[in-house]
Design a protein around this motif. Structure first.
Motif, PDB file in Angstrom:
ATOM      1  N   THR A  37       0.863  -1.173   0.000  1.00 44.56           N
ATOM      2  CA  THR A  37       0.000   0.000   0.000  1.00 44.56           C
ATOM      3  C   THR A  37       0.900   1.223   0.000  1.00 44.56           C
ATOM      4  O   THR A  37       1.697   1.416   0.914  1.00 44.56           O
ATOM      5  CB  THR A  37      -0.908   0.009   1.239  1.00 44.56           C
ATOM      6  N   LEU A  38       0.786   2.035  -1.047  1.00 46.65           N
ATOM      7  CA  LEU A  38       1.607   3.231  -1.182  1.00 46.65           C
ATOM      8  C   LEU A  38       0.730   4.458  -1.005  1.00 46.65           C
ATOM      9  O   LEU A  38      -0.401   4.508  -1.485  1.00 46.65           O
ATOM     10  CB  LEU A  38       2.290   3.264  -2.551  1.00 46.65           C
ATOM     11  N   MET A  39       1.269   5.462  -0.342  1.00 41.65           N
ATOM     12  CA  MET A  39       0.521   6.682  -0.029  1.00 41.65           C
ATOM     13  C   MET A  39       0.847   7.770  -1.041  1.00 41.65           C
ATOM     14  O   MET A  39       2.007   8.027  -1.337  1.00 41.65           O
ATOM     15  CB  MET A  39       0.900   7.145   1.382  1.00 41.65           C
ATOM     16  N   SER A  40      -0.186   8.398  -1.576  1.00 43.70           N
ATOM     17  CA  SER A  40      -0.024   9.559  -2.441  1.00 43.70           C
ATOM     18  C   SER A  40      -0.168  10.811  -1.583  1.00 43.70           C
ATOM     19  O   SER A  40      -1.199  11.003  -0.930  1.00 43.70           O
ATOM     20  CB  SER A  40      -1.078   9.548  -3.546  1.00 43.70           C
ATOM     21  N   GLU A  41       0.850  11.656  -1.602  1.00 45.95           N
ATOM     22  CA  GLU A  41       0.830  12.854  -0.771  1.00 45.95           C
ATOM     23  C   GLU A  41      -0.100  13.921  -1.343  1.00 45.95           C
ATOM     24  O   GLU A  41      -0.801  14.605  -0.601  1.00 45.95           O
ATOM     25  CB  GLU A  41       2.244  13.406  -0.608  1.00 45.95           C
ATOM     26  N   LYS A  42      -0.123  14.057  -2.664  1.00 43.79           N
ATOM     27  CA  LYS A  42      -0.956  15.098  -3.282  1.00 43.79           C
ATOM     28  C   LYS A  42      -2.434  14.742  -3.220  1.00 43.79           C
ATOM     29  O   LYS A  42      -3.279  15.615  -3.041  1.00 43.79           O
ATOM     30  CB  LYS A  42      -0.533  15.315  -4.729  1.00 43.79           C
ATOM     31  N   LEU A  43      -2.767  13.460  -3.390  1.00 43.43           N
ATOM     32  CA  LEU A  43      -4.167  13.037  -3.343  1.00 43.43           C
ATOM     33  C   LEU A  43      -4.626  12.702  -1.936  1.00 43.43           C
ATOM     34  O   LEU A  43      -5.827  12.535  -1.705  1.00 43.43           O
ATOM     35  CB  LEU A  43      -4.375  11.816  -4.254  1.00 43.43           C
ATOM     36  N   GLU A  44      -3.680  12.578  -1.008  1.00 39.63           N
ATOM     37  CA  GLU A  44      -3.953  12.231   0.396  1.00 39.63           C
ATOM     38  C   GLU A  44      -4.754  10.944   0.511  1.00 39.63           C
ATOM     39  O   GLU A  44      -5.709  10.854   1.275  1.00 39.63           O
ATOM     40  CB  GLU A  44      -4.656  13.393   1.103  1.00 39.63           C
ATOM     41  N   ARG A  45      -4.370   9.960  -0.275  1.00 44.33           N
ATOM     42  CA  ARG A  45      -5.011   8.643  -0.272  1.00 44.33           C
ATOM     43  C   ARG A  45      -3.938   7.578  -0.398  1.00 44.33           C
ATOM     44  O   ARG A  45      -2.815   7.846  -0.811  1.00 44.33           O
ATOM     45  CB  ARG A  45      -5.937   8.484  -1.493  1.00 44.33           C
ATOM     46  N   SER A  46      -4.316   6.351  -0.047  1.00 47.17           N
ATOM     47  CA  SER A  46      -3.402   5.235  -0.222  1.00 47.17           C
ATOM     48  C   SER A  46      -3.937   4.331  -1.332  1.00 47.17           C
ATOM     49  O   SER A  46      -5.149   4.252  -1.554  1.00 47.17           O
ATOM     50  CB  SER A  46      -3.241   4.451   1.077  1.00 47.17           C
ATOM     51  N   PHE A  47      -3.029   3.671  -2.037  1.00 42.27           N
ATOM     52  CA  PHE A  47      -3.372   2.798  -3.147  1.00 42.27           C
ATOM     53  C   PHE A  47      -2.650   1.474  -2.984  1.00 42.27           C
ATOM     54  O   PHE A  47      -1.485   1.451  -2.580  1.00 42.27           O
ATOM     55  CB  PHE A  47      -2.963   3.447  -4.480  1.00 42.27           C
ATOM     56  N   LYS A  48      -3.326   0.386  -3.319  1.00 41.30           N
ATOM     57  CA  LYS A  48      -2.719  -0.943  -3.250  1.00 41.30           C
ATOM     58  C   LYS A  48      -2.199  -1.329  -4.618  1.00 41.30           C
ATOM     59  O   LYS A  48      -2.908  -1.206  -5.622  1.00 41.30           O
ATOM     60  CB  LYS A  48      -3.741  -1.975  -2.778  1.00 41.30           C
ATOM     61  N   PHE A  49      -0.939  -1.781  -4.659  1.00 42.85           N
ATOM     62  CA  PHE A  49      -0.304  -2.212  -5.890  1.00 42.85           C
ATOM     63  C   PHE A  49       0.422  -3.525  -5.657  1.00 42.85           C
ATOM     64  O   PHE A  49       0.776  -3.864  -4.525  1.00 42.85           O
ATOM     65  CB  PHE A  49       0.730  -1.180  -6.371  1.00 42.85           C
ATOM     66  N   ARG A  50       0.666  -4.250  -6.738  1.00 38.20           N
ATOM     67  CA  ARG A  50       1.506  -5.442  -6.713  1.00 38.20           C
ATOM     68  C   ARG A  50       2.830  -5.046  -7.372  1.00 38.20           C
ATOM     69  O   ARG A  50       2.900  -4.890  -8.591  1.00 38.20           O
ATOM     70  CB  ARG A  50       0.831  -6.572  -7.490  1.00 38.20           C
ATOM     71  N   VAL A  51       3.857  -4.849  -6.552  1.00 40.73           N
ATOM     72  CA  VAL A  51       5.096  -4.218  -6.995  1.00 40.73           C
ATOM     73  C   VAL A  51       6.276  -5.138  -6.724  1.00 40.73           C
ATOM     74  O   VAL A  51       6.317  -5.821  -5.697  1.00 40.73           O
ATOM     75  CB  VAL A  51       5.305  -2.872  -6.250  1.00 40.73           C
ATOM     76  N   SER A  52       7.249  -5.130  -7.640  1.00 44.02           N
ATOM     77  CA  SER A  52       8.486  -5.871  -7.395  1.00 44.02           C
ATOM     78  C   SER A  52       9.291  -5.133  -6.332  1.00 44.02           C
ATOM     79  O   SER A  52       9.152  -3.920  -6.158  1.00 44.02           O
ATOM     80  CB  SER A  52       9.302  -5.996  -8.682  1.00 44.02           C
ATOM     81  N   THR A  53      10.123  -5.861  -5.630  1.00 43.60           N
ATOM     82  CA  THR A  53      10.925  -5.227  -4.579  1.00 43.60           C
ATOM     83  C   THR A  53      11.903  -4.224  -5.190  1.00 43.60           C
ATOM     84  O   THR A  53      12.181  -3.186  -4.586  1.00 43.60           O
ATOM     85  CB  THR A  53      11.695  -6.280  -3.762  1.00 43.60           C
ATOM     86  N   HIS A  54      12.385  -4.500  -6.387  1.00 43.76           N
ATOM     87  CA  HIS A  54      13.251  -3.553  -7.085  1.00 43.76           C
ATOM     88  C   HIS A  54      12.480  -2.273  -7.399  1.00 43.76           C
ATOM     89  O   HIS A  54      12.974  -1.153  -7.216  1.00 43.76           O
ATOM     90  CB  HIS A  54      13.776  -4.183  -8.374  1.00 43.76           C
ATOM     91  N   GLY A  55      11.239  -2.423  -7.848  1.00 44.70           N
ATOM     92  CA  GLY A  55      10.405  -1.264  -8.142  1.00 44.70           C
ATOM     93  C   GLY A  55      10.074  -0.463  -6.904  1.00 44.70           C
ATOM     94  O   GLY A  55       9.999   0.769  -6.940  1.00 44.70           O
ATOM     95  N   LEU A  56       9.872  -1.145  -5.788  1.00 41.34           N
ATOM     96  CA  LEU A  56       9.568  -0.465  -4.534  1.00 41.34           C
ATOM     97  C   LEU A  56      10.748   0.395  -4.091  1.00 41.34           C
ATOM     98  O   LEU A  56      10.569   1.544  -3.668  1.00 41.34           O
ATOM     99  CB  LEU A  56       9.220  -1.494  -3.461  1.00 41.34           C
ATOM    100  N   ARG A  57      11.956  -0.128  -4.212  1.00 40.74           N
ATOM    101  CA  ARG A  57      13.148   0.661  -3.876  1.00 40.74           C
ATOM    102  C   ARG A  57      13.276   1.857  -4.823  1.00 40.74           C
ATOM    103  O   ARG A  57      13.665   2.948  -4.410  1.00 40.74           O
ATOM    104  CB  ARG A  57      14.404  -0.204  -3.941  1.00 40.74           C
ATOM    105  N   SER A  58      12.961   1.654  -6.093  1.00 39.22           N
ATOM    106  CA  SER A  58      13.050   2.737  -7.071  1.00 39.22           C
ATOM    107  C   SER A  58      12.061   3.846  -6.754  1.00 39.22           C
ATOM    108  O   SER A  58      12.380   5.031  -6.878  1.00 39.22           O
ATOM    109  CB  SER A  58      12.792   2.202  -8.479  1.00 39.22           C
ATOM    110  N   VAL A  59      10.848   3.476  -6.364  1.00 41.55           N
ATOM    111  CA  VAL A  59       9.824   4.471  -6.020  1.00 41.55           C
ATOM    112  C   VAL A  59      10.281   5.285  -4.821  1.00 41.55           C
ATOM    113  O   VAL A  59      10.170   6.514  -4.818  1.00 41.55           O
ATOM    114  CB  VAL A  59       8.472   3.779  -5.732  1.00 41.55           C
ATOM    115  N   GLU A  60      10.808   4.629  -3.808  1.00 42.02           N
ATOM    116  CA  GLU A  60      11.281   5.341  -2.621  1.00 42.02           C
ATOM    117  C   GLU A  60      12.464   6.242  -2.955  1.00 42.02           C
ATOM    118  O   GLU A  60      12.591   7.344  -2.420  1.00 42.02           O
ATOM    119  CB  GLU A  60      11.661   4.343  -1.532  1.00 42.02           C
ATOM    120  N   HIS A  61      13.321   5.803  -3.866  1.00 39.27           N
ATOM    121  CA  HIS A  61      14.500   6.572  -4.247  1.00 39.27           C
ATOM    122  C   HIS A  61      14.115   7.843  -5.009  1.00 39.27           C
ATOM    123  O   HIS A  61      14.796   8.865  -4.901  1.00 39.27           O
ATOM    124  CB  HIS A  61      15.432   5.714  -5.100  1.00 39.27           C
TER     125      HIS A  61
END
Length: 95
Positions: A37-61
């Motif tokens: 579950t990833l949080m969108s700061e601009k929309l102030e909502r959370s979204f559920k995704f099926r993400v690779s661990t590599h992609g998750l690190r990339s999103v955080e980076h």
């Protein structure tokens, strides 16, 4: 459900098992997908995704889900991620 990352488009790869005698048999390399579950700061909502661990690190980076979606092309994103991206663009235009 297909084994494809919803944010990066990373999917399965095909290769060989190679024995000591150099016999080759087909095999599949699957991405390490996690339900997150990833949080969108601009929309102030959370979204559920099926993400690779590599992609998750990339999103955080890259500074979070909002920045990642705005920078990534639509052909790599799943339909759910494209919907979120459209909402972000709409919210950004209104602000």
């Amino acid at each position: 459900m297909s084994r494809i990352c919803e944010l990066t488009g990373k999917g399965r790869q095909v290769g060989h098992n190679v024995s000591h005698a150099n016999n080759k048999t087909k095999r599949v390399f699957l991405p390490n997908l996690q339900n997150v579950t990833l949080m969108s700061e601009k929309l102030e909502r959370s979204f559920k995704f099926r993400v690779s661990t590599h992609g998750l690190r990339s999103v955080e980076h890259n500074g979070g889900l909002d920045n990642w979606l705005l920078k990534t092309s639509d052909d790599k994103l799943s339909t759910a991620a494209q919907k979120v991206k459209r909402e972000l663009v709409k919210a950004q235009a209104a602000a």
